[in-house]
Design a protein around this motif. Structure first.
Motif: not given
Ligand code: SF4
Length: 436
Positions: A54-61, A26-29, A63-65
């Motif tokens: 992996q978490l960051k990539n999954a979020k990017a997929r 759930d984190a944006d940062l 559309g979340d940064h």
């Protein structure tokens, strides 16, 4: 100290709209606030960063940064290497830079020239720029009063990661403590890498030592207990010893690392004290405060440590008697003088010595706990225990004590008759409330 730093990071991020979340997803940062003390600290951070990627990539997929930041002492020690090995990291910042987080996050969001690196030691201390700490959640709190170290023990990275010694002014410490007490805190642990080197500006403009600071804090109505950690033997002065004699709020417990019982090894470690000096300090402390419990740190297998040197450590342990202790095998820290010493000790020898030392220390700890049976000790009730109707708190000597008590008594300092002891905790029955 990292717990304290993390709460202060939250204080500075809250006005920007950041709130803590329970799931990393759930984190944006996401900030990894790292510690360099543990063995293979940097490798553990890189392995954790693999999962974060992996978490960051999954979020990017989706559309979340997510901004990924690495803070703390590993960030300080590794610096640009973190950005090289983990290029998806947006920000690397040292422990003296976290007051700059709003600006650094802004730069990380723009990410014009790759990840942002902030590992310089700022000219102005960060404490001058941090907002007031948020309301405390519990009845105990940490309060950083000192940071950094000028001792340069040959095995330690702290002088390189936390920088030179800095002490916060007395007025600032008292104000933070007053706010903590107003929000329900009954016990404060003063923190510093070298806490008894504290020399903050006193009310008269002159430097005030830790003993003086403790006396000032003891005057705060509602503050029942004061502790401090971690101390260096060289900085135990008359004033601090007198505070242990005179100030009932100062708990009769001191964590005083000795590291080795051999003078030859203490010189190689650049510890600036001898085993004899350590024994004399303990003697003076015990004279001032006869029920003082001692804790310590030990390193075994330091480069060049002979069987005789190790025996000197066992002899010191036997002679002093510790209520508890932390012991470790020497491990090389890149950039420290001892890491490049030629006479490194084989791993097997280190393991054997550590096992022998821990056997002796565990025995002393058990004996110390068992000697508490039949005594009445004060307990600050902190939180519910594992069983219904049970509460857990700490004794003056930092042991966990389980007692039957109602949950609404959290925050009370009560007396308990100790009826049972195990290796790690005590249990007892409530005697009387001695302060609320
Ligand atoms: S005194 Fe403590 S913090 Fe300072 S260099 Fe030595 S071990 Fe590290």
């Amino acid at each position: 100290m990292n717990i304290y730093d993390s709460t202060r990071m939250l204080d500075i991020l809250r006005p920007l709209g950041y709130l803590p979340v329970h799931a990393q997803d759930d984190a944006d940062l996401l900030i990894l606030n790292t510690c360099h003390i543990r063995e293979k600290a940097a490798e553990k951070v890189y392995s954790e960063l693999g999962l974060v990627r992996q978490l960051k990539n999954a979020k990017a997929r989706r559309g979340d940064h997510m901004i990924v930041a690495v803070g703390g002492c590993v960030a300080q020690a590794e610096g640009a290497e973190v950005l090289r090995r983990a290029p998806f990291v947006d920000l690397v910042f040292g422990p003296q830079s976290y007051h700059l987080l709003p600006e650094l996050i802004g730069r990380a969001l723009r990410r014009a020239g790759g990840g942002v690196l902030a590992t310089d030691f700022p000219v102005e201390p960060k404490f001058d720029h941090l907002p007031e700490p948020s309301v405390q959640q519990g009845v105990t709190a940490f309060l950083t009063v000192q940071e950094g170290c000028d001792k340069f023990c040959s095995f330690c990275v702290v002088p390189y990661t936390r920088g030179a010694e800095y002490s916060r002014p007395v007025a600032e410490v008292l104000a933070e403590a007053r706010r903590a007490v107003a929000s329900g805190v009954r016990e404060i642990t003063l923190l510093g890498q070298n806490v008894n080197a504290y020399h903050g500006k006193g009310p008269d403009g002159r430097p005030c030592g830790l003993g003086g600071l403790v006396r000032g804090l003891a005057c705060l109505p509602g503050l029942g207990r004061i502790r401090y950690t971690t101390s260096h033997p060289q900085d135990v002065d008359d004033e601090l010893i007198a505070a242990h004699r005179d100030v009932p709020e100062l708990m009769p417990y001191i964590h005083l690392p000795v590291q080795s019982g051999s003078d030859r090894i203490l010189v190689a470690m650049n510890r600036r004290h001898t085993a004899g000096a350590y024994r004399r300090i303990v003697e003076r402390l015990r004279l001032a405060c006869p029920d003082l419990a001692l804790s310590s740190d030990f390193i075994v297998g330091f480069p060049g440590e002979s069987d005789g040197d190790f025996q000197a450590t066992l002899d010191l342990v036997d002679e002093i008697g510790f209520a508890q202790a932390y012991s470790f095998k020497y491990s090389q820290r890149l950039g420290t003088p001892a890491a490049s010493a030629a006479d490194q000790i084989p791993e097997r020898v280190k393991s054997d010595r550590l096992a022998a030392l821990q056997l002796a220390l565990d025995k002393q700890k058990r004996q110390f706990n068992e000697a508490c049976i039949g005594k009445v000790l004060t307990v600050l009730l902190e939180k519910p225990g594992r069983h219904d109707g049970q509460m857990v708190g700490r004794s003056p000597y930092l042991q966990s004590i389980h007692v039957a008590a109602a949950a609404e008594r959290i925050g009370e300092i009560v007396s308990a008759l100790i009826t049972d002891a195990s290796a790690n905790s005590l249990s007892g029955s409530l005697a009387e409330a001695v302060g609320a």
